[in-house]
Scaffold this motif. Structure first.
Motif, PDB file in Angstrom:
ATOM      1  N   GLY A  20     -17.441 -18.893 -20.560  1.00  0.00           N
ATOM      2  CA  GLY A  20     -18.384 -18.156 -21.391  1.00  0.00           C
ATOM      3  C   GLY A  20     -19.582 -17.678 -20.601  1.00  0.00           C
ATOM      4  O   GLY A  20     -20.355 -16.849 -21.093  1.00  0.00           O
ATOM      5  N   ILE A  21     -19.778 -18.244 -19.415  1.00  0.00           N
ATOM      6  CA  ILE A  21     -20.886 -17.824 -18.552  1.00  0.00           C
ATOM      7  C   ILE A  21     -20.356 -16.953 -17.430  1.00  0.00           C
ATOM      8  O   ILE A  21     -20.919 -15.895 -17.120  1.00  0.00           O
ATOM      9  CB  ILE A  21     -21.628 -19.043 -17.987  1.00  0.00           C
ATOM     10  CG1 ILE A  21     -22.182 -19.903 -19.125  1.00  0.00           C
ATOM     11  CG2 ILE A  21     -22.735 -18.629 -17.036  1.00  0.00           C
ATOM     12  CD1 ILE A  21     -22.797 -21.194 -18.659  1.00  0.00           C
ATOM     13  N   VAL A  22     -19.256 -17.418 -16.827  1.00  0.00           N
ATOM     14  CA  VAL A  22     -18.611 -16.679 -15.732  1.00  0.00           C
ATOM     15  C   VAL A  22     -17.293 -16.149 -16.273  1.00  0.00           C
ATOM     16  O   VAL A  22     -16.567 -16.871 -16.979  1.00  0.00           O
ATOM     17  CB  VAL A  22     -18.382 -17.590 -14.507  1.00  0.00           C
ATOM     18  CG1 VAL A  22     -17.670 -16.836 -13.392  1.00  0.00           C
ATOM     19  CG2 VAL A  22     -19.702 -18.170 -14.014  1.00  0.00           C
ATOM     20  N   PRO A  23     -16.946 -14.917 -15.963  1.00  0.00           N
ATOM     21  CA  PRO A  23     -15.664 -14.378 -16.434  1.00  0.00           C
ATOM     22  C   PRO A  23     -14.497 -15.233 -15.971  1.00  0.00           C
ATOM     23  O   PRO A  23     -14.520 -15.878 -14.933  1.00  0.00           O
ATOM     24  CB  PRO A  23     -15.621 -12.973 -15.827  1.00  0.00           C
ATOM     25  CG  PRO A  23     -17.051 -12.613 -15.587  1.00  0.00           C
ATOM     26  CD  PRO A  23     -17.740 -13.881 -15.236  1.00  0.00           C
ATOM     27  N   ALA A  24     -13.440 -15.215 -16.793  1.00  0.00           N
ATOM     28  CA  ALA A  24     -12.270 -16.033 -16.492  1.00  0.00           C
ATOM     29  C   ALA A  24     -11.642 -15.642 -15.167  1.00  0.00           C
ATOM     30  O   ALA A  24     -11.150 -16.492 -14.418  1.00  0.00           O
ATOM     31  CB  ALA A  24     -11.250 -15.912 -17.617  1.00  0.00           C
ATOM     32  N   GLU A  25     -11.658 -14.325 -14.823  1.00  0.00           N
ATOM     33  CA  GLU A  25     -11.062 -13.887 -13.556  1.00  0.00           C
ATOM     34  C   GLU A  25     -11.813 -14.503 -12.380  1.00  0.00           C
ATOM     35  O   GLU A  25     -11.201 -14.947 -11.390  1.00  0.00           O
ATOM     36  CB  GLU A  25     -11.062 -12.350 -13.452  1.00  0.00           C
ATOM     37  CG  GLU A  25     -10.133 -11.640 -14.418  1.00  0.00           C
ATOM     38  CD  GLU A  25     -10.715 -11.543 -15.817  1.00  0.00           C
ATOM     39  OE1 GLU A  25     -11.871 -12.016 -15.987  1.00  0.00           O
ATOM     40  OE2 GLU A  25     -10.023 -11.075 -16.727  1.00  0.00           O
ATOM     41  N   ASP A  26     -13.158 -14.511 -12.490  1.00  0.00           N
ATOM     42  CA  ASP A  26     -13.937 -15.093 -11.393  1.00  0.00           C
ATOM     43  C   ASP A  26     -13.677 -16.607 -11.267  1.00  0.00           C
ATOM     44  O   ASP A  26     -13.582 -17.143 -10.154  1.00  0.00           O
ATOM     45  CB  ASP A  26     -15.428 -14.839 -11.617  1.00  0.00           C
ATOM     46  CG  ASP A  26     -15.774 -13.350 -11.483  1.00  0.00           C
ATOM     47  OD1 ASP A  26     -14.951 -12.619 -10.892  1.00  0.00           O
ATOM     48  OD2 ASP A  26     -16.850 -12.963 -11.961  1.00  0.00           O
ATOM     49  N   LEU A  27     -13.580 -17.251 -12.407  1.00  0.00           N
ATOM     50  CA  LEU A  27     -13.297 -18.687 -12.349  1.00  0.00           C
ATOM     51  C   LEU A  27     -11.948 -18.950 -11.697  1.00  0.00           C
ATOM     52  O   LEU A  27     -11.779 -19.875 -10.875  1.00  0.00           O
ATOM     53  CB  LEU A  27     -13.310 -19.284 -13.760  1.00  0.00           C
ATOM     54  CG  LEU A  27     -14.687 -19.381 -14.450  1.00  0.00           C
ATOM     55  CD1 LEU A  27     -14.514 -19.898 -15.872  1.00  0.00           C
ATOM     56  CD2 LEU A  27     -15.610 -20.305 -13.658  1.00  0.00           C
ATOM     57  N   ALA A  28     -10.936 -18.165 -12.065  1.00  0.00           N
ATOM     58  CA  ALA A  28      -9.603 -18.346 -11.492  1.00  0.00           C
ATOM     59  C   ALA A  28      -9.625 -18.093  -9.992  1.00  0.00           C
ATOM     60  O   ALA A  28      -8.985 -18.816  -9.219  1.00  0.00           O
ATOM     61  CB  ALA A  28      -8.598 -17.429 -12.188  1.00  0.00           C
ATOM     62  N   ASP A  29     -10.369 -17.054  -9.553  1.00  0.00           N
ATOM     63  CA  ASP A  29     -10.422 -16.772  -8.125  1.00  0.00           C
ATOM     64  C   ASP A  29     -11.087 -17.915  -7.362  1.00  0.00           C
ATOM     65  O   ASP A  29     -10.659 -18.278  -6.246  1.00  0.00           O
ATOM     66  CB  ASP A  29     -11.190 -15.460  -7.890  1.00  0.00           C
ATOM     67  CG  ASP A  29     -10.410 -14.246  -8.381  1.00  0.00           C
ATOM     68  OD1 ASP A  29      -9.155 -14.380  -8.501  1.00  0.00           O
ATOM     69  OD2 ASP A  29     -11.027 -13.202  -8.636  1.00  0.00           O
ATOM     70  N   ARG A  30     -12.185 -18.434  -7.932  1.00  0.00           N
ATOM     71  CA  ARG A  30     -12.862 -19.541  -7.252  1.00  0.00           C
ATOM     72  C   ARG A  30     -11.917 -20.753  -7.088  1.00  0.00           C
ATOM     73  O   ARG A  30     -11.875 -21.392  -6.041  1.00  0.00           O
ATOM     74  CB  ARG A  30     -14.100 -19.965  -8.039  1.00  0.00           C
ATOM     75  CG  ARG A  30     -15.205 -18.923  -8.057  1.00  0.00           C
ATOM     76  CD  ARG A  30     -16.410 -19.474  -8.786  1.00  0.00           C
ATOM     77  NE  ARG A  30     -17.478 -18.480  -8.902  1.00  0.00           N
ATOM     78  CZ  ARG A  30     -18.669 -18.718  -9.436  1.00  0.00           C
ATOM     79  NH1 ARG A  30     -18.920 -19.944  -9.929  1.00  0.00           N
ATOM     80  NH2 ARG A  30     -19.576 -17.770  -9.517  1.00  0.00           N
ATOM     81  N   LEU A  31     -11.165 -21.088  -8.133  1.00  0.00           N
ATOM     82  CA  LEU A  31     -10.272 -22.248  -8.054  1.00  0.00           C
ATOM     83  C   LEU A  31      -9.089 -21.995  -7.124  1.00  0.00           C
ATOM     84  O   LEU A  31      -8.652 -22.873  -6.380  1.00  0.00           O
ATOM     85  CB  LEU A  31      -9.770 -22.618  -9.452  1.00  0.00           C
ATOM     86  CG  LEU A  31     -10.840 -23.142 -10.431  1.00  0.00           C
ATOM     87  CD1 LEU A  31     -10.249 -23.300 -11.828  1.00  0.00           C
ATOM     88  CD2 LEU A  31     -11.395 -24.468  -9.949  1.00  0.00           C
ATOM     89  N   SER A  32      -8.521 -20.794  -7.174  1.00  0.00           N
ATOM     90  CA  SER A  32      -7.378 -20.490  -6.311  1.00  0.00           C
ATOM     91  C   SER A  32      -7.774 -20.489  -4.850  1.00  0.00           C
ATOM     92  O   SER A  32      -6.952 -20.765  -3.974  1.00  0.00           O
ATOM     93  CB  SER A  32      -6.770 -19.136  -6.708  1.00  0.00           C
ATOM     94  OG  SER A  32      -7.722 -18.085  -6.485  1.00  0.00           O
ATOM     95  N   ALA A  33      -9.067 -20.158  -4.596  1.00  0.00           N
ATOM     96  CA  ALA A  33      -9.528 -20.190  -3.201  1.00  0.00           C
ATOM     97  C   ALA A  33      -9.497 -21.603  -2.634  1.00  0.00           C
ATOM     98  O   ALA A  33      -9.527 -21.789  -1.405  1.00  0.00           O
ATOM     99  CB  ALA A  33     -10.939 -19.607  -3.108  1.00  0.00           C
ATOM    100  N   GLN A  34      -9.447 -22.591  -3.466  1.00  0.00           N
ATOM    101  CA  GLN A  34      -9.372 -23.995  -3.027  1.00  0.00           C
ATOM    102  C   GLN A  34      -7.938 -24.488  -2.926  1.00  0.00           C
ATOM    103  O   GLN A  34      -7.696 -25.686  -2.824  1.00  0.00           O
ATOM    104  CB  GLN A  34     -10.153 -24.875  -3.997  1.00  0.00           C
ATOM    105  CG  GLN A  34     -11.622 -24.496  -4.079  1.00  0.00           C
ATOM    106  CD  GLN A  34     -12.365 -25.311  -5.117  1.00  0.00           C
ATOM    107  OE1 GLN A  34     -11.983 -26.444  -5.383  1.00  0.00           O
ATOM    108  NE2 GLN A  34     -13.406 -24.717  -5.696  1.00  0.00           N
ATOM    109  N   GLY A  35      -6.954 -23.574  -2.961  1.00  0.00           N
ATOM    110  CA  GLY A  35      -5.551 -23.943  -2.780  1.00  0.00           C
ATOM    111  C   GLY A  35      -4.890 -24.415  -4.041  1.00  0.00           C
ATOM    112  O   GLY A  35      -3.858 -25.088  -3.983  1.00  0.00           O
ATOM    113  N   LEU A  36      -5.441 -24.101  -5.191  1.00  0.00           N
ATOM    114  CA  LEU A  36      -4.868 -24.550  -6.446  1.00  0.00           C
ATOM    115  C   LEU A  36      -4.184 -23.389  -7.141  1.00  0.00           C
ATOM    116  O   LEU A  36      -4.585 -22.226  -7.007  1.00  0.00           O
ATOM    117  CB  LEU A  36      -5.965 -25.107  -7.369  1.00  0.00           C
ATOM    118  CG  LEU A  36      -6.785 -26.290  -6.832  1.00  0.00           C
ATOM    119  CD1 LEU A  36      -7.865 -26.642  -7.834  1.00  0.00           C
ATOM    120  CD2 LEU A  36      -5.880 -27.474  -6.548  1.00  0.00           C
TER     121      LEU A  36
END
Length: 488
Positions: A63-79
């Motif tokens: 609700g604060i950060v778009p879902a796409e940005d959240l997904a990119d941040r997590l995928s950058a950690q190998g998830l």
């Protein structure tokens, strides 16, 4: 395991070494399994904690950060990331689960750079339900958020298997090295520890070769090997003592047979000579009567000796006693009267209490003992001395003492006279006795549970017959052999 089975088994040293190494190998295997299970659980737990941490951080940013940005941040950690929004949209980022199989688990740390989770604002989205799943290669955490959306994070667990494989190789190599070092150390320790057993075997072989005086004499008899060495020393002492006793008994038996043959040879030779003369010579009148009387006397002498030998054999085998309750005074009176008839020149006096002296004995056997003691006193005094037969009470029985005024018995011979065929010189030799009366008397007394002893005396000899107050048990009645009589 029985003693015979233990003795039939292999080398004690080899079995000890193999047993210790087998136990150590088992302990190392158990340790390796515990390390493998604990380390695997710990590494997989770290991955699960990482997924929970990322899920909580992501939920605070919904609700604060778009879902796409959240997904990119997590995928950058190998998830592998999948966000199913409450409105129906889905966002997928990062490698697929199939791609994660066999791949690295990603950085173990938290979000990089500005990826640190923000502090949730009041009323922010939170995780309501989380569910873990996966297999040996993947760990998946599916979480339902408070706004209705779903967050699915998948991480690779292939690194856990690789780490465990490396640890297993390290444990295997270290275990082999430890076992090799332990084998060398155990061999040295066991060899040094069991060295006293080699000394035990060396001493046993030396004793078997004839060195009867060799002993172990352990300095610390409280240890296991010390107790074995002490027991072996005691056994060797008993064996050597038994060997010495057996040799002494054999010598005494040979001497006894030789003395018995010599004692019998004299009357037999006399009988043979007289009988030969009677057969070959034409004798009449007094000469024939003299030879016949000589035959009778020698035959009687031989008969008495044979009877004594048979009696001694019965004593050795164990006497059967016909016990009865009798008054000891009557036995003493009867034997005193018999002695007065047989030895008219002997002065015999009795000293007895006025009251009856009841005892449980074999009357004939005890009369035989008293007869032997009185006859010995008569021979010692030449049939013309004084003999006193007295009855004295004792603490647990009664005593009969026979004393004479003869030359007495030297202190060093007071025990030897109870051996067979022993006659003291000069007063008691050549006087008709075969040297069996006292051994027979002692055997009879001990069969009754008493004894016959020669007491210290300054004038003459004093013999004491001791009888118990109560009759001996049946087992004791028949134990009057060489062990009890003290003769071979």
């Amino acid at each position: 395991m029985s003693a015979s089975a233990a003795l039939r088994s292999g080398s004690l040293r080899r079995r000890t070494i193999v047993s210790v190494l087998a136990l150590m190998a088992l302990l190392l295997v158990v340790l390796a399994v515990i390390v493998d299970v604990a380390l695997g659980a710990r590494l997989r737990g770290q991955i699960e904690d990482r997924l929970r941490d990322r899920t909580a951080a992501t939920a605070s940013l919904v609700g604060i950060v778009p879902a796409e940005d959240l997904a990119d941040r997590l995928s950058a950690q190998g998830l592998s990331v999948r966000i199913d929004e409450a409105g129906g949209g889905s966002v997928v980022a990062g490698p697929s689960p199939e791609q994660l199989r066999g791949g690295p688990a990603g950085p173990p740390g938290g979000p990089r750079g500005g990826d640190a989770p923000a502090t949730p604002a009041p009323g922010s989205v939170t995780v309501t339900v989380s569910e873990l799943s996966g297999d040996t290669d993947l760990v998946t955490l599916r979480s339902t958020l408070s706004d209705g959306s779903t967050l699915t994070l998948t991480a690779s667990a292939a690194g856990v298997g690789e780490t465990l494989a490396q640890v297993r190789w390290i444990m295997a190599g270290a275990s082999v090295a430890v076992l090799l070092l332990a084998a060398g150390a155990v061999v040295l320790v066991v060899r040094r520890t069991l060295r006293p057993l080699d000394e035990v075997s060396d001493v046993a072989r030396a004793i078997g070769a004839g060195e009867r005086d060799r002993r172990l004499r352990p300095t610390n008899p409280d240890t296991e090997i010390g107790r074995v060495a002490t027991a072996l020393d005691e056994m060797l002492d008993d064996v050597v003592g038994a060997e010495v006793a057996a040799r002494a008994a054999e010598e005494r038996l040979r001497a006894f047979l030789s003395d018995a043959a010599r004692e019998l040879r004299t009357p037999v030779a006399g009988i043979r000579a007289a009988a030969d003369t009677l057969v070959r010579a034409d004798l009449d009148g007094p000469e024939r009567e003299i030879l016949a009387g000589h035959v009778v006397r020698e035959a009687s002498r031989a008969s008495r000796l044979v009877d004594d030998l048979l009696m001694m054999a019965r004593v050795d085998r164990g006497l059967q006693l016909a016990l009865a309750r009798v008054d000891l005074r009557r036995i003493v009176d009867t034997e005193a009267e018999r002695a007065r008839l047989v030895h008219p020149g002997l002065i015999i006096r009795t000293e007895m209490p006025d009251a009856t002296v009841p005892v449980s004995v074999d009357r004939d056997r005890i009369a035989q003992v008293l007869s032997n003691l009185v006859d010995n006193a008569a021979r010692a005094t030449g049939g013309r001395g004084r003999v006193v037969v007295g009855i004295l009470p004792s603490g647990n029985g009664v005593e009969v003492r026979v004393s004479d005024d003869g030359p007495g018995i030297p202190a060093e011979d007071r025990e030897r006279i109870f051996d067979r065929l022993v006659r003291l010189d000069p007063s008691r030799a050549g006087s008709g006795g075969a040297g069996l009366g006292l051994p027979i008397s002692r055997g009879i007394a001990r069969a009754h549970g008493g004894d016959v002893e020669c007491l210290d005396s300054t004038t003459g000899a004093v013999f004491m017959l001791r009888l118990p107050a109560r009759a001996p048990d049946p087992a004791q009645r028949v134990r009057a052999g060489a062990e009890r009589t003290g003769v071979a």
